[in-house]
Design an enzyme around this catalytic site. Structure first.
Site, short mmCIF file in Angstrom:
data_model
loop_
_atom_site.label_atom_id
_atom_site.label_comp_id
_atom_site.label_asym_id
_atom_site.label_seq_id
_atom_site.Cartn_x
_atom_site.Cartn_y
_atom_site.Cartn_z
NE ARG A 9 36.05 -107.17 -66.12
CZ ARG A 9 35.27 -108.10 -66.70
NH1 ARG A 9 35.08 -109.27 -66.13
NH2 ARG A 9 34.70 -107.85 -67.84
CE1 TYR A 51 40.33 -97.65 -41.64
CE2 TYR A 51 38.96 -98.76 -43.25
CZ TYR A 51 39.86 -97.77 -42.93
OH TYR A 51 40.31 -96.92 -43.91
CG ASP A 98 40.83 -105.15 -41.05
OD1 ASP A 98 42.06 -105.31 -41.21
OD2 ASP A 98 40.23 -104.10 -41.38
CE LYS A 144 46.05 -98.27 -43.95
NZ LYS A 144 44.89 -98.79 -43.24
C1 LIG Z 1 43.52 -98.59 -43.61
C2 LIG Z 1 42.72 -99.72 -43.12
C3 LIG Z 1 41.76 -100.31 -43.93
C4 LIG Z 1 41.39 -99.76 -45.30
O1 LIG Z 1 42.41 -99.81 -46.21
P1 LIG Z 1 42.41 -98.82 -47.47
O2 LIG Z 1 43.42 -99.43 -48.37
O3 LIG Z 1 42.80 -97.49 -46.94
O4 LIG Z 1 41.04 -98.82 -48.06
C5 LIG Z 1 41.08 -101.40 -43.44
N1 LIG Z 1 41.32 -101.88 -42.21
C6 LIG Z 1 42.22 -101.33 -41.40
C7 LIG Z 1 42.44 -101.91 -40.05
C8 LIG Z 1 42.95 -100.23 -41.82
O5 LIG Z 1 43.82 -99.65 -40.99
#
Ligand SMILES: *Cc1c(COP(=O)(O)O)cnc(C)c1O
Length: 394
Positions: free
Chosen positions: A58, A113, A185, A210
């Site tokens: 972990r 988001y 973010d 992404k």
């Molecule tokens: C998709 C996304 C997230 C969250 O990511 P997950 O892996 O789906 O939890 C956070 N911020 C932005 C801008 C996103 O597009």
């Protein structure tokens, strides 16, 4: 891998060399995918003293360390360390839990988001942490919203779905002058197109789901932290018991190696499609910060070095039926959430139901596109057929 030159490597090179130490693994190019819980100590004295390179699955393995080191190298000198999380949403909640305590105040962009907002409005609220949402275009006026207990300013640029740009250097200057941290973010631009630390960000978050993953086959999140925030981040991640399975880390690491070439193609194709859409009679506006007509263009040009494959479009007023006919006709654009993979996607959205600091009133139906790695001519032909179906249904 070591850099023998005194000249710093460019990002594309760092993507290739980062986190690799072939001589530690019999010369193999990639690190092993270590499935592990227990780590065995050679002697009783070592066990009692916890004397070992790795302690427990972990808490880190050669696989997780390779990914962390690769991303750290890409982020540059101001990044003190990286934490891997099981999703982007998990990275956001972990970053906020790292930096906030009961009684604190948090400023969050209204264009954030949506699940980030949900975390603030539920769990943080229950923990007596107060959130104020602010206009993404606020810039240095963020100071007017800061209170004595404001500990974090959360930014995201461009905004989710609506693509507002934020003046992050101006916001960071004010936040730091009042002893608040700036969390970002940075999923849309990635460190390749936005150098978060150079622009004043203290913790930069990516939904690795992404563009790092890039193939729509993993859930993954990352937090890159500066020296002021990394020790607490690492402690929080460990205390919460968060870790990522080695197979997903391996896919993320594989994705990272090609992120630059993929992003350049996403950028080029998305710009071509966005420019084509701008000229369509059905389209009122394209929300893409790298288009000169976009409200955020000046900030994008000043602060970003590229744009990715995600943007939105505002149609001229038309029936829902005709918008659905457009979407249903598309063959190459799948309808589904997430983005950043090799394939094109489209979703219909409406921010008006949840924004609170600003009013979302685009004046027509809105769609978000992710432009994948397909041939642009094929994508345009697909959209052309969509518009024909739209006209028929109107
Ligand atoms: C998709 C996304 C997230 C969250 O990511 P997950 O892996 O789906 O939890 C956070 N911020 C932005 C801008 C996103 O597009």
């Amino acid at each position: 891998m070591a850099n023998k030159s005194t000249r710093p490597q460019k990002p594309d090179t760092r993507l290739v060399t980062g986190g690799r130490d072939p001589q530690s693994f019999h010369g193999f190019v990639n690190p092993p995918v270590v499935h592990a819980s227990t780590v065995l100590y050679p002697t009783a004295a070592d066990q009692v003293a916890h004397r070992a390179r790795y302690q427990y699955g972990r808490r880190g393995t050669p696989t997780s360390e390779a990914m962390e080191n690769a991303l750290k190298l890409l982020e540059g000198d101001q990044c003190a360390g990286v934490a891997l999380l099981p999703s982007g949403a998990g990275a956001i909640s972990t970053a906020l839990l790292t930096t906030l305590s009961a009684g604190d105040h948090l400023l969050v962009t209204d264009s954030v988001y949506r699940p980030t907002r949900n975390f603030c409005d539920t769990i943080l609220k229950r923990m007596k942490i107060e959130t104020t949402y602010y206009d993404p275009l606020i810039g240095k006026d963020i100071g007017k919203l800061m209170k004595a207990n404001t500990k974090v300013v959360f930014v995201e640029a461009p905004g989710s779905q609506s693509f507002e740009m934020q003046d992050i250097p101006a916001i960071a200057d004010v936040a730091h002058s009042k002893n608040a941290l700036v969390l970002m973010d940075n999923t849309w631009a990635t460190p390749l197109f936005f150098d978060a630390f150079a622009k004043g960000v203290d913790m930069s978050i990516q939904a690795g789901t992404k563009y790092i993953g890039g193939h729509s086959d993993i859930m993954f999140g990352t937090i890159s932290a500066n020296a002021a925030t990394y020790p607490r981040l690492n402690e929080t991640r460990n205390t919460l018991g968060l870790c990522v399975g080695p197979d997903d880390i391996n896919l993320a690491l594989r994705g990272l190696r090609t992120m630059s070439v993929r992003l350049k193609r996403h950028e080029e194709s998305a710009l071509a499609v966005a420019r084509w859409l701008e000229k369509r009679p059905e389209v009122a506006r394209v929300l893409h910060p790298a288009l000169p007509n976009d409200l955020g263009f000046a900030i994008w040009k000043r602060d970003f070095t590229g744009s990715s494959g995600l943007f939105s479009v505002v149609f001229k007023p038309t029936s829902e039926k005709s918008v659905f006919a457009f979407m249903d006709e598309l063959e190459l654009f799948g309808m589904g959430f997430s983005w950043g993979g090799f394939e094109s996607l489209v979703i219909a959205f409406d921010c008006s139901e949840y924004r609170t600091a600003t009013k979302w009133n685009p004046g027509g139906p809105t769609l978000r596109f992710h432009i994948g790695l397909e041939d642009v001519d094929d994508l345009l032909a697909d959209l052309e057929r969509g518009f024909a179906a739209m006209k028929k249904a109107a």
